[in-house]
Design a protein around this motif. Structure first.
Motif, short mmCIF file in Angstrom:
data_model
loop_
_atom_site.label_atom_id
_atom_site.label_comp_id
_atom_site.label_asym_id
_atom_site.label_seq_id
_atom_site.Cartn_x
_atom_site.Cartn_y
_atom_site.Cartn_z
N ARG A 98 0.84 -1.21 0.00
CA ARG A 98 0.00 0.00 0.00
C ARG A 98 0.87 1.25 0.00
NH1 ARG A 98 -3.13 -0.81 4.25
NH2 ARG A 98 -4.90 -1.59 3.08
N ASP A 99 1.91 1.23 0.83
CA ASP A 99 2.81 2.40 0.88
C ASP A 99 3.35 2.69 -0.51
OD1 ASP A 99 2.40 2.15 3.53
OD2 ASP A 99 4.37 1.27 3.98
N GLN A 140 0.42 3.84 -2.98
CA GLN A 140 -0.09 5.16 -2.60
C GLN A 140 0.84 6.28 -3.09
OE1 GLN A 140 -3.29 6.08 -0.46
NE2 GLN A 140 -2.65 7.42 -2.12
N ASP A 169 -7.21 8.32 -2.38
CA ASP A 169 -6.91 7.62 -1.12
C ASP A 169 -7.11 6.11 -1.30
OD1 ASP A 169 -6.76 6.77 1.46
OD2 ASP A 169 -8.72 7.57 2.06
N SER A 173 -6.35 4.02 1.31
CA SER A 173 -6.19 3.49 2.67
C SER A 173 -7.12 2.29 2.87
CB SER A 173 -6.53 4.57 3.69
OG SER A 173 -7.88 4.93 3.52
N SER A 214 -10.83 2.97 2.65
CA SER A 214 -11.51 3.46 1.45
C SER A 214 -11.26 2.57 0.22
CB SER A 214 -11.08 4.89 1.15
OG SER A 214 -9.72 4.91 0.85
#
Ligand code: FAD
Length: 804
Positions: free
Chosen positions: A586-587, A590, A596, A598, A601
């Protein structure tokens, strides 16, 4: 000749005759076989008649056993002898790899119900006294097999078919085929036109030309093949029974008794393609010129391994052509886009396979289902990648390896690299060792700097083992990148898309922005696909599945009658992708996405169209590793930029490449089955566990009635993952799973679970035996190992990492 019939079969070789017999037997006796010359006039008449059940694929082995067992039936029905010599088979090994392969055959044979045994070289010599055992280190004996009379067998099929009401028209050449509007065919012959609902191409040496009549290019090519017949051999005189047919892997030789002498054949390394562009119309019952000079070195190996053959004079040499597909298995089934047109060609072992092909094809035609998994001989295993050039390179490669063992970690080099994604150069520069799937290059594993990107073919753990382990650990601890371009990909669009998908798939069709796991069943309720459907908009869907099955699934979609407001398109060459997996994925993603993503979401099985770095992309939260992960899809022109952006952004997060081998390990640690290996058209939703994705409340979908019946009665067997105790090598596939000395099931796939530290095997056992912790035994290369069923995934049993 009649002027109308239900089925026309073109070609009276052993395959056409078997198809005719099986159609008549299943009740389609209104069938006519058209043969331009005499029965057997193609490659059938001069075959050596050898028959055996050996095949790397269990279902094909089973059909070969069916074929051999069938000969007594057609003899009885027709009164025509098949000239059977059921004297069994011997396979000789000269290296450790060959010995491993024989042990694997033994382990597989138990569940297939075939009598097979590893024997000593002394026992082998008793069965065939012509062997010089000093060249070998081990032997396998099998009860099945032997040889038959090719002409007698073909005529026995044809006579038996006639007795059931089918007919044979000799000296009737099919000149062209015209399809009528209703899908039936006008078959134009030199004796007039015959109207047929269905046409079957059993044209053998001319199958390619019959394909041209309907505008298709079948991947089939003929090779010249030599065998020799010797004068009488003194060592065979006075024996009360024939020697056992013998295959010598090291010498690439087969040999058997023929009257008082022997027949010896070889598959030489530099074989000659016969009639590469067009098979002559007037070829029939002819032999080709012998070429001893070219073949002498190969036969000489045979004369060393079987010295009495070298001392005997050569009575006769036979050089004849016969056909192969690029992988050596037959081409069987319906062809996408052509209604009522079937093929049964490229059959290189007609006397081992002809009966089984007739059986499955007749069922397919009469019942709309071959009745069992035959993916390995389905014509749909080849797609557009199998061009004439590809075929012309792959077929000689296959011929040269006919008697070489196929190692499970071996990737064949001919006609490669052909299909390459935009990432090919980047991945190979990073050390990727490549395989080819549906012609497309994809990374198997990555050799670190200083390690050569090569692997020794073996049945055991290879030098890739520690590097695959490092890839698995990187995914589980940080983040990995795997190229997914080799997945099967389809776009379904149009106003009617949802309603059509609802009918074709057994699952609930996801709403916009969501992804659903989607089993697809045939009318008999068996698994023909295990795909995922992403709904981009109400009238726009992306479907992902196994790349190997692309043509198979396209044919399935086509035969599921999409209405005029539904458009089905392969995205094989219009979408490329990568999977990003691991706790830091995810890091990484993103950093390249403005919106977003996260946990709250953008949840598991969400999909979004968004830019990822430079690339306009479809971003999915999904994956096959059991970790937090994403699949990112973009068009091929952006794939390289996507990769560069990800690599740049992921460097400090520990981004590592991983390949298909690591993926196999990671998915088995999670207990995930894979289509083609674990999930195939032999299994049902209940057996595979895919029933949890079936929407039984839907009013209608293909296979619903059968799926409901299974739900009521319970599955007969179950897919389980087992950990193997004390393993020093992994299962390969189709090994028998034993319980109390009985073979109760078989293995479908295996891998070492690098992050759980155990060797893992997946397979099917009877439902009554499938308990968590149940103990089984598996013969892995001659060593009986304990296998313990584990119902909970060994890694992250509650899926917390996946949903994190
Ligand atoms: C030297 C040699 C040894 C072999 N040894 C073995 C062995 O030991 N064991 C084994 O299992 N296999 C062996 N084979 C392979 C075996 O011969 C083939 O697998 C088998 O013959 C394939 O049969 P078929 O019916 O597909 O094709 P074919 O025998 O080629 O039959 C095709 C038929 O179609 C007819 N036809 C074509 N076009 C038309 C048309 N337009 N109209 C009407 N009729 C048409 C042809 O006349 C022909 O009779 C050997 C082959 C060779 C060459």
């Amino acid at each position: 000749m009649k002027d109308s019939t239900r089925v026309v079969i073109i070609g009276g070789g052993v395959v056409g005759a078997s198809v005719l017999y099986h159609l008549a037997k299943i009740g389609w006796s209104d069938a006519v076989l058209l043969e331009k010359s005499e029965l057997t006039a193609g490659s059938t008449w001069h075959a050596a008649g050898g028959m055996h059940t050996f095949n790397g694929e269990a279902n094909i082995s089973r059909l070969q056993k069916y074929t051999i067992d069938l000969y007594r039936e057609i003899e009885a029905l027709s009164g025509q002898s098949c000239g059977l010599h059921p004297n069994g088979g011997l396979m000789l090994a000269a290296s450790q790899g060959e010995l491993d392969s024989l042990k694997l055959i033994c382990s597989r044979a138990r569940y297939l119900g075939m009598e097979t045994e590893m024997i000593t070289l002394q026992e082998a010599q008793r069965l065939n006294p012509l062997i010089d055992t000093s060249h070998f280190i081990g032997a396998l004996w099998r009860a099945d097999g032997g040889h038959c009379d090719p002409s007698g067998t073909t005529h026995a099929y044809a006579k038996a078919a006639r007795q059931l009401g089918a007919s044979v028209e000799r000296h009737t050449r099919v000149l062209s085929l015209e399809q009528r509007r209703d899908g039936s065919w006008n078959v134009l012959t030199d004796k007039g036109t015959i109207h047929a609902e269905h046409v079957v191409n059993c044209g053998g040496l001319w199958a390619r030309e019959i394909g041209h009549m309907v505008g298709i290019e079948l991947p089939v090519l003929a090779m010249e093949h030599h065998y020799l017949l010797t004068e009488d051999i003194p060592e065979l005189a006075g024996r009360d029974r024939e020697i056992v047919n013998t295959t010598d892997y090291a010498g690439e030789i087969y040999m058997r008794q023929e009257r008082g002498g022997a027949l010896i054949g070889t598959y030489e390394p530099h074989g000659i393609v016969w009639s590469p562009v067009k098979t002559p119309d007037d070829f029939s019952m002819q032999l080709l010129a012998e070429d001893f000079e070219r073949l002498a070195p190969y036969f000489e190996v045979g004369f060393r391994h079987f010295p009495a053959l070298g001392r005997a004079g050569i009575r006769k040499a036979v050089n004849g052509p016969f056909t192969f597909a690029p992988d050596g298995n037959p081409l069987v089934g319906p062809v996408r886009g052509l209604r009522n047109f079937w093929v049964a060609c490229a059959v290189m072992a007609g006397f081992s396979q002809g009966g089984g092909i007739g059986l499955v094809l007749s069922r397919w035609m009469a019942e709309n289902d071959p009745g069992q998994d035959i993916l390995s001989m389905d014509v749909a295993r080849f797609g557009a990648f199998a061009t004439p050039k590809y075929t012309s390179i792959k077929v000689p490669e296959n011929y040269s390896r006919r008697f070489r063992l196929a190692y499970p970690n071996e990737e064949l080099p001919a006609a490669r690299p052909v299909r390459r994604s935009a990432l090919y150069d980047k991945l190979t520069a990073a050390g990727a060792v490549m395989g080819a799937n549906f012609g497309l290059e994809h990374a198997l594993w990555f050799a670190p700097p200083g390690v050569p990107p090569t692997e020794t073919p073996t049945y055991r753990r290879s030098e890739a083992f520690p590097h695959v382990r490092a890839e698995c650990r990187a995914v589980r601890s940080a983040v990995g990148l795997y190229e997914t371009t080799n997945y099967g990909k389809y776009e379904i669009t149009g106003r009617g898309a949802r309603a059509w998908l609802d009918r074709v798939f057994a699952s609930r069709i996801p709403g916009p922005g969501r992804i659903g796991l989607a089993p697809m069943l045939n009318p008999a309720g068996r698994i023909v696909g295990d795909l995922s459907i992403a709904c981009l908009q109400e009238d726009r869907y992306l479907i992902m599945g196994s790349g190997f099955a692309e043509e198979f699934h396209l044919r399935w979609f086509w035969s599921s009658d999409p209405p005029p407001d539904v458009f089905v398109r392969s995205a094989a060459s219009t979408l490329g992708g990568v999977s990003i997996a691991g706790p830091r994925s995810r890091d990484l993603v993103q950093r390249l996405v403005r919106s977003d993503i996260s946990a709250a979401s953008f949840k598991l099985f969400h999909v979004r169209e968004t830019a990822v770095g430079y690339a306009p992309a479809v971003l999915m939260r999904a994956g096959f590793t059991g970790e937090l992960g994403y699949e990112i899809w973009t068009t091929p022109d952006y794939l390289l930029s996507l990769y560069e952006d990800l690599w740049e952004a992921g460097r400090d997060l520990g981004l590592t490449h991983f390949g298909g081998r690591a993926l196999s390990s990671l998915r088995l640690e999670k207990g995930y089955g894979s289509f083609n290996k674990d999930f195939r058209p032999d299994y049902t939703p209940g057996e595979t566990g895919l029933d949890r994705f079936v929407d039984f409340d839907k009013a209608e979908f293909t296979g619903r009635a059968a799926a409901l019946r299974e739900r009521a009665s319970g599955p007969k067997r179950r897919f389980i993952v087992m950990e193997i105790q004390d393993a020093d090598t992994e299962v390969i596939g189709y090994e028998s799973i034993m319980k109390d000395g009985q073979a109760v099931g078989y293995v479908t796939s295996g891998a070492y679970g690098h992050c759980v530290g155990r060797s893992l095997a997946a397979g099917y056992v009877p439902a009554a035996l499938a308990r968590d912790g149940a103990r089984f035994e598996i013969d892995i290369l001659g060593e009986m190992r304990t296998a313990i069923a584990r119902f909970q995934p060994l890694y992250d049993p509650h899926g917390e990492r996946l949903r994190s």
